[in-house]
Scaffold this motif. Structure first.
Motif, PDB file in Angstrom:
ATOM      1  N   VAL A 161      13.485   0.379   2.178  1.00 21.13           N
ATOM      2  CA  VAL A 161      14.494   1.227   1.536  1.00 21.13           C
ATOM      3  C   VAL A 161      14.094   1.513   0.099  1.00 21.13           C
ATOM      4  N   ASP A 162      13.510   0.521  -0.576  1.00 19.64           N
ATOM      5  CA  ASP A 162      13.055   0.731  -1.949  1.00 19.64           C
ATOM      6  C   ASP A 162      11.883   1.709  -1.994  1.00 19.64           C
ATOM      7  N   ILE A 163      11.025   1.667  -0.972  1.00 18.70           N
ATOM      8  CA  ILE A 163       9.923   2.638  -0.900  1.00 18.70           C
ATOM      9  C   ILE A 163      10.473   4.056  -0.773  1.00 18.70           C
ATOM     10  N   MET A 164      11.490   4.227   0.081  1.00 19.40           N
ATOM     11  CA  MET A 164      12.076   5.557   0.253  1.00 19.40           C
ATOM     12  C   MET A 164      12.851   5.984  -0.992  1.00 19.40           C
ATOM     13  N   ARG A 165      13.390   5.030  -1.716  1.00 21.26           N
ATOM     14  CA  ARG A 165      14.073   5.372  -2.973  1.00 21.26           C
ATOM     15  C   ARG A 165      13.090   5.956  -3.979  1.00 21.26           C
ATOM     16  N   GLN A 166      11.897   5.368  -4.047  1.00 19.37           N
ATOM     17  CA  GLN A 166      10.874   5.913  -4.940  1.00 19.37           C
ATOM     18  C   GLN A 166      10.375   7.270  -4.444  1.00 19.37           C
ATOM     19  N   ALA A 167      10.351   7.456  -3.125  1.00 24.32           N
ATOM     20  CA  ALA A 167       9.869   8.731  -2.573  1.00 24.32           C
ATOM     21  C   ALA A 167      10.817   9.874  -2.909  1.00 24.32           C
ATOM     22  N   THR A 168      12.122   9.604  -3.015  1.00 22.62           N
ATOM     23  CA  THR A 168      13.058  10.676  -3.362  1.00 22.62           C
ATOM     24  C   THR A 168      12.861  11.182  -4.790  1.00 22.62           C
ATOM     25  N   MET A 169      12.210  10.407  -5.633  1.00 29.21           N
ATOM     26  CA  MET A 169      11.959  10.825  -7.013  1.00 29.21           C
ATOM     27  C   MET A 169      10.615  11.518  -7.171  1.00 29.21           C
ATOM     28  N   SER A 170       9.951  11.849  -6.062  1.00 30.30           N
ATOM     29  CA  SER A 170       8.635  12.495  -6.118  1.00 30.30           C
ATOM     30  C   SER A 170       8.757  13.944  -6.593  1.00 30.30           C
ATOM     31  N   ASP A 171       7.629  14.497  -7.027  1.00 29.19           N
ATOM     32  CA  ASP A 171       7.578  15.907  -7.433  1.00 29.19           C
ATOM     33  C   ASP A 171       7.216  16.823  -6.274  1.00 29.19           C
ATOM     34  N   ASP A 172       6.789  16.248  -5.152  1.00 30.97           N
ATOM     35  CA  ASP A 172       6.418  17.054  -3.985  1.00 30.97           C
ATOM     36  C   ASP A 172       7.679  17.386  -3.182  1.00 30.97           C
ATOM     37  N   ALA A 216       0.832  -1.211   0.000  1.00 29.29           N
ATOM     38  CA  ALA A 216       0.000   0.000   0.000  1.00 29.29           C
ATOM     39  C   ALA A 216       0.864   1.258   0.000  1.00 29.29           C
ATOM     40  N   LEU A 217       1.936   1.253   0.779  1.00 27.70           N
ATOM     41  CA  LEU A 217       2.841   2.408   0.807  1.00 27.70           C
ATOM     42  C   LEU A 217       3.524   2.593  -0.547  1.00 27.70           C
ATOM     43  N   TYR A 218       3.951   1.495  -1.150  1.00 29.36           N
ATOM     44  CA  TYR A 218       4.640   1.580  -2.441  1.00 29.36           C
ATOM     45  C   TYR A 218       3.713   2.130  -3.528  1.00 29.36           C
ATOM     46  N   ASN A 219       2.463   1.690  -3.530  1.00 32.22           N
ATOM     47  CA  ASN A 219       1.509   2.189  -4.529  1.00 32.22           C
ATOM     48  C   ASN A 219       1.264   3.687  -4.358  1.00 32.22           C
ATOM     49  N   LEU A 220       1.236   4.153  -3.118  1.00 40.38           N
ATOM     50  CA  LEU A 220       1.022   5.582  -2.880  1.00 40.38           C
ATOM     51  C   LEU A 220       2.229   6.398  -3.321  1.00 40.38           C
ATOM     52  N   VAL A 221       3.428   5.877  -3.066  1.00 39.63           N
ATOM     53  CA  VAL A 221       4.640   6.622  -3.407  1.00 39.63           C
ATOM     54  C   VAL A 221       4.851   6.682  -4.915  1.00 39.63           C
ATOM     55  N   MET A 222       4.376   5.670  -5.635  1.00 40.68           N
ATOM     56  CA  MET A 222       4.564   5.652  -7.082  1.00 40.68           C
ATOM     57  C   MET A 222       3.800   6.767  -7.787  1.00 40.68           C
ATOM     58  N   ASP A 223       2.795   7.342  -7.117  1.00 39.57           N
ATOM     59  CA  ASP A 223       2.109   8.519  -7.672  1.00 39.57           C
ATOM     60  C   ASP A 223       2.983   9.737  -7.385  1.00 39.57           C
ATOM     61  N   ARG A 224       3.788  10.154  -8.349  1.00 43.44           N
ATOM     62  CA  ARG A 224       4.819  11.176  -8.141  1.00 43.44           C
ATOM     63  C   ARG A 224       4.244  12.529  -7.727  1.00 43.44           C
ATOM     64  N   SER A 225       3.075  12.869  -8.230  1.00 40.16           N
ATOM     65  CA  SER A 225       2.531  14.208  -7.986  1.00 40.16           C
ATOM     66  C   SER A 225       1.698  14.306  -6.713  1.00 40.16           C
ATOM     67  N   SER A 226       1.453  13.198  -6.035  1.00 33.42           N
ATOM     68  CA  SER A 226       0.570  13.217  -4.864  1.00 33.42           C
ATOM     69  C   SER A 226       1.333  13.666  -3.615  1.00 33.42           C
ATOM     70  N   PRO A 227       0.835  14.684  -2.909  1.00 33.94           N
ATOM     71  CA  PRO A 227       1.481  15.080  -1.640  1.00 33.94           C
ATOM     72  C   PRO A 227       1.181  14.117  -0.496  1.00 33.94           C
ATOM     73  N   LYS A 228       0.227  13.182  -0.699  1.00 35.02           N
ATOM     74  CA  LYS A 228      -0.109  12.226   0.355  1.00 35.02           C
ATOM     75  C   LYS A 228       0.993  11.190   0.566  1.00 35.02           C
ATOM     76  N   ALA A 229       1.944  11.141  -0.358  1.00 35.58           N
ATOM     77  CA  ALA A 229       3.060  10.201  -0.196  1.00 35.58           C
ATOM     78  C   ALA A 229       3.894  10.522   1.033  1.00 35.58           C
TER      79      ALA A 229
END
Length: 735
Positions: free
Chosen positions: A206-217, A171-184
């Motif tokens: 760690v992989d979840i946080m790796r995807q979070a660093t590529m967010s647009d927020d 669930a966390l990974y799916n939320l983080v994959m949405d780059r434009s969402s501030p809910k990540a």
């Protein structure tokens, strides 16, 4: 006569008694529970249809019935089978418009059902997580976040529950994959909290946080980057806080129980204290699990660094603030230095930022030093070193700027010594004669570094005794590009030296010369080996019986250095002694097995060496031996600049720092007295007698003078007896 209205307190008391009866004897009170369930079901339909149309009294009754059913649900599983689904439907349909007290009661009731194992975590966590990222209520978000963290912790207490962890992590990974969402940002908070508590410590978070660093927020990116930079420090701080439990004195507790009234509560207190002590001792003696840093658990560090650098640093459309960009740069450079990655565009990025006018320039210098390692081409770093020397190091520059520049060059060269050229090095070394202490210490640090790693680049007068001897004997050689040092057992050289000293001491006790003769050395080197006892297996080949001459390596074919006599002494004596020590060390490492006694002595020698190192205060070698995981900060680059003499105002401010402001000077007794008065404590009898009015004491003083000897004796005798029995109130031993 009209019927008396039942108060809310009586209703609550009646429900509490009913709850106790239902839990004590479920079969006897099943009819009452069914009636209560029917009342709850009808009220649930009204709330589900129109939550705003229900009056306040009905809401209170509905909450009380819900709480009672939640406490007794495991006793009536058939009747309450649809109870969790009914609470979920109300919460998902009307969480934005429900009464806050009712909403909180529904959340706590679901958590209570989870603790009683009526529902499992795979049912509860998706409900709470979907509400956490969708509800506008701040209080509800805080409550849901707390419940999610506590439930995951309890689920993973005894062993890792991989099913629950995978459900929430997906669930966390799916939320983080949405780059434009501030809910990540909520996903980042959950991962950081569970990582800090060591609940999650594998590669998936760690992989979840790796995807979070590529967010647009920007907030999500900043929080995820700080996770990689400070996750180990957060863990250590949390463990220090959790381990600050007060040590329980079991002997004191037993003594208190022995002199106080015997009760079951006292026995439980003693039992809890004993269990706590056992827990603490078990924690001390238990094997600690392997603590892998988040930087080591990244699946593709090279690709991650390139993507992070291209998106947030190299991209001119990035609108991140400077502080966040500096954190990202520090993360990228730390990964480059730790995993020895090659990202050549990164070094070109530094060129435009290495000026004293650049904001937070010391952070850029520290990041450049972190990004340097032995696999980076020296030509790439040499250009940047020349840029730093031209911009920072000059006699016209400020002393703080000059000290920071030389220290940054030293940190870079400690990681890649081949990047320095001979002309620039000799120019920088001359700054050790500067009048400013910071500049002088930074230049001396650079000189000491190259005395060990590149002494041939220095002038003969700057090399020092050890470097000159090392170059002459051939032991000190500059490493080539890409060359790695051979690993060895830590402290083995200390063990070889100790064994040699023990041999000499035993020979001296027997009256023999300390140094071995040539024949004795040959006998010792034999180690009981006899070639006649070994049989060479024959083969069909005719050449098998002869020895095959193997070409000697360059190291073996190297001739011994010639010794030249000067004034009756041999110049190569020290060199031969050093070679002999090296041979003994290699012999111990390659031809002998270490016994348990040797390993114990090795541990003792390591400890002694570490203590001597700490007492010696050799900070330069400690800085060079700094672990790569710790990274480099701007404060370490600015350290030499802080060695200057502080002004009077700075010394006064430092002396006042941490001390409370006092309006007027007071003695110690006056401060103690005011403290007692503020705490509401009374004065002693001596202090009261000292403050008594003089005229009030005259009568007693005159009567004392008129006493007879017999009266004085009786009064003193009574005083002694009274003091033995505990004073006038007889608080001590009775007569």
């Amino acid at each position: 006569m009209p019927k008396r209205k039942v108060t809310a307190a009586e209703k609550t008391e009646g429900l509490a008694i009913l709850q106790w009866k239902l839990r004590k004897d479920p079969l006897a009170y099943q009819t009452e529970f069914i009636e209560l369930w029917q009342h709850f079901d009808s009220a649930r339909e009204r709330v589900l249809a129109d939550p705003l149309g229900v009056d306040a009294e009905s809401l209170v009754t509905f909450r009380e019935h819900m709480d009672l059913i939640a406490h007794c649900a495991e006793k009536y599983p058939d009747i309450t089978a649809g109870f969790p689904d009914s609470l979920r439907d109300i919460l998902e349909a009307h969480h934005a418009t429900l009464d806050p007290a009712l909403r909180e009661k529904i959340v706590t009731s679901l958590s209570l059902l989870r603790r009683k194992d009526v529902i499992d975590s795979t049912y509860l966590l998706p409900i709470f997580w979907s509400l956490l990222v969708s509800t506008p209520s701040k209080t509800l978000r805080a409550l849901l976040y707390q419940k999610i963290i506590s439930d995951v912790r309890e689920t993973n207490t005894k062993a890792k529950n991989h099913k629950v962890n995978r459900t929430l992590q997906q669930a966390l990974y799916n939320l983080v994959m949405d780059r434009s969402s501030p809910k990540a940002l909520w996903a980042v908070k959950v991962v950081r909290d569970l990582w800090r508590r060591r609940v999650w410590d594998d590669a998936k978070p760690v992989d979840i946080m790796r995807q979070a660093t590529m967010s647009d927020d920007p907030k999500t990116v900043a929080s995820a980057v700080k996770f990689f930079l400070g996750s180990d420090r957060e863990r250590e701080e949390f463990e220090d806080e959790s381990s600050d439990e007060e040590a329980v004195d079991v002997r004191k507790v037993k003594h208190q129980i022995g002199i106080n009234k015997k009760s079951n509560k006292a026995k439980r207190t003693l039992q809890k204290a004993t269990e706590k002590v056992k827990r603490q001792e078990k924690k001390k003696s238990s094997n600690q699990s392997l603590n892998f840093s988040a930087l080591h658990l990244l699946l593709d560090p090279q690709g991650f660094c390139e993507s992070l650098f291209e998106k947030h640093l190299q991209n001119k459309k990035s609108k991140l603030p400077l502080d966040t960009k500096l954190d990202i740069l520090q993360l990228v450079t730390r990964l480059v230095g730790l995993h020895k990655l090659i990202i050549l565009p990164l070094y070109s990025y530094f060129t435009s930022h290495l000026t004293p006018r650049q904001q937070s320039v010391t952070s850029f210098l520290a990041s450049l030093a972190q990004a340097t390692h032995s696999y980076v081409p020296p030509e790439t770093i040499e250009v940047l070193l020349q840029k730093i020397a031209n911009e920072f190091v000059s006699e016209a520059a400020n002393v703080e700027v000059c000290a920071a520049g030389i220290n940054a060059i030293r940190e870079i060269c400690a990681r890649q010594p081949l990047a320095m050229n001979e002309t620039l090095l000799q120019d920088l070394v001359e700054y050790r004669k500067s009048k400013d202490k910071g500049v002088s210490m930074a230049a001396k640090g650079l000189l000491s570094l190259y005395r060990e790693q590149g002494a041939e680049m220095l002038r003969k007068k700057d090399r020092g005794k050890e470097a000159t001897m090392g170059l002459r004997s051939g032991e000190m050689k500059q490493q080539k590009f890409g060359e790695e040092q051979i690993g060895e057992i830590e402290g083995l050289q200390l063990l070889a030296k100790w064994k040699e000293e023990e041999k000499r001491r035993k020979r001296a006790e027997r009256g023999l010369p300390e140094d071995l003769d040539v024949t004795e050395k040959n006998d010792e080197e034999d180690d009981g080996f006899n070639s006649e006892e070994w049989v060479v297996a024959s083969t069909d080949s005719d050449e098998s019986g002869d020895w095959i001459r193997v070409a000697e390596s360059d190291d073996e074919a190297e001739p011994e250095p010639k010794k030249r006599k000067v004034d009756g002494t041999e110049e190569g004596g020290e060199e031969a002694e050093n070679e002999e020590e090296m041979i003994d060390f290699m012999k111990l490492a390659t031809s002998q097995l270490l016994t348990p006694a040797d390993l114990a002595k090795l541990k003792e020698l390591r400890l002694e060496a570490s203590i001597n190192k700490a007492m010696g205060g050799n900070k330069r070698k400690e800085m060079e031996a700094r672990h790569m995981d710790e990274g480099l900060t701007a404060e370490q680059i600015e350290a030499p600049a802080k060695l200057r003499k502080s002004t009077k105002e700075e010394r006064i401010a430092l002396a006042k720092d941490g001390k409370p402001d006092r309006e007027e000077h007071k003695s110690t007794s006056a401060i103690r007295k005011s403290k007692k008065e503020s705490e509401g404590k009374s004065t002693t009898n001596k202090e009261k007698a000292r403050k008594k009015n003089f005229l009030m004491t005259l009568g007693k003083a005159k009567s004392k003078q008129k006493r007879s000897l017999v009266t004085t004796r009786n009064i003193l005798k009574a005083h002694v007896e009274r003091s033995k029995s505990g004073g006038r109130r007889r608080n001590g031993v009775a007569k």
